[in-house]
Design a protein around this motif. Structure first.
Motif, PDB file in Angstrom:
ATOM      1  N   TYR A  25       0.845  -1.193   0.000  1.00 57.50           N
ATOM      2  CA  TYR A  25       0.000   0.000   0.000  1.00 57.50           C
ATOM      3  C   TYR A  25       0.883   1.247   0.000  1.00 57.50           C
ATOM      4  O   TYR A  25       1.735   1.398   0.873  1.00 57.50           O
ATOM      5  CB  TYR A  25      -0.894   0.013   1.237  1.00 57.50           C
ATOM      6  N   PRO A  26       0.676   2.154  -0.959  1.00 63.84           N
ATOM      7  CA  PRO A  26       1.452   3.391  -0.956  1.00 63.84           C
ATOM      8  C   PRO A  26       0.964   4.322   0.158  1.00 63.84           C
ATOM      9  O   PRO A  26      -0.220   4.339   0.500  1.00 63.84           O
ATOM     10  CB  PRO A  26       1.173   3.993  -2.337  1.00 63.84           C
ATOM     11  N   CYS A  27       1.904   5.050   0.734  1.00 67.17           N
ATOM     12  CA  CYS A  27       1.575   6.012   1.780  1.00 67.17           C
ATOM     13  C   CYS A  27       2.648   7.092   1.776  1.00 67.17           C
ATOM     14  O   CYS A  27       3.561   7.073   0.960  1.00 67.17           O
ATOM     15  CB  CYS A  27       1.482   5.341   3.144  1.00 67.17           C
ATOM     16  N   LYS A  28       2.556   8.002   2.693  1.00 74.64           N
ATOM     17  CA  LYS A  28       3.545   9.062   2.848  1.00 74.64           C
ATOM     18  C   LYS A  28       4.081   8.978   4.267  1.00 74.64           C
ATOM     19  O   LYS A  28       3.315   8.903   5.233  1.00 74.64           O
ATOM     20  CB  LYS A  28       2.869  10.413   2.611  1.00 74.64           C
ATOM     21  N   LEU A  29       5.385   8.942   4.393  1.00 75.39           N
ATOM     22  CA  LEU A  29       6.027   8.983   5.701  1.00 75.39           C
ATOM     23  C   LEU A  29       5.941  10.413   6.208  1.00 75.39           C
ATOM     24  O   LEU A  29       6.262  11.356   5.474  1.00 75.39           O
ATOM     25  CB  LEU A  29       7.487   8.542   5.572  1.00 75.39           C
ATOM     26  N   LEU A  30       5.489  10.606   7.439  1.00 74.99           N
ATOM     27  CA  LEU A  30       5.350  11.941   8.016  1.00 74.99           C
ATOM     28  C   LEU A  30       6.484  12.258   8.984  1.00 74.99           C
ATOM     29  O   LEU A  30       7.011  13.361   8.983  1.00 74.99           O
ATOM     30  CB  LEU A  30       3.999  12.081   8.723  1.00 74.99           C
TER      31      LEU A  30
END
Length: 122
Positions: A25-30
């Protein structure tokens, strides 16, 4: 509310992937620490807390990949908190350097590394 964190978090925004049940699953590291990460919530990722997954991301302008085995510690409306329970030596070396460059406090970093080593030995 008192901050109970033992590990300093570094704001670090980059594309990442969470691998769960053989699905990516693609996501964004915060943000990231030696002990976990905060990512954006992905609609396709409908897991619950205490679920194991793998977080992978590549450092910008490089081919260096950091991979950590994580457990979902909390899920909020817009983000997911992950707790690291295993990271290989290459990944921890690069992560340590990333945090070192952003933390600007060597003594604090070494104290956190000692706590991380102590946690894994228990």
């Amino acid at each position: 509310m008192q901050n109970r964190r033992q590990f300093s978090r570094v704001l670090f925004s980059t594309d990442a992937q969470v691998i769960f049940n053989d699905h990516q699953y693609p996501c964004k590291l915060l943000d990231i620490s030696l002990h976990g990460a905060l990512i954006t919530r992905c609609d396709a990722f409908s897991s619950s807390t205490n679920t194991n997954a793998i977080l992978c991301f590549t450092l910008p302008q490089s081919e260096i990949e950091i991979k950590m085995e994580v457990m979902v510690s909390h899920i909020k409306a817009n983000h997911i908190g992950l707790k690291c329970h295993y990271i290989d030596i290459d990944s921890i070396t690069h992560l340590k350097r990333l945090i070192e460059l952003n933390l600007a406090d060597d003594e604090l970093l070494h104290r956190e590394l000692a706590m991380l080593i102590h946690d894994t030995q228990q």
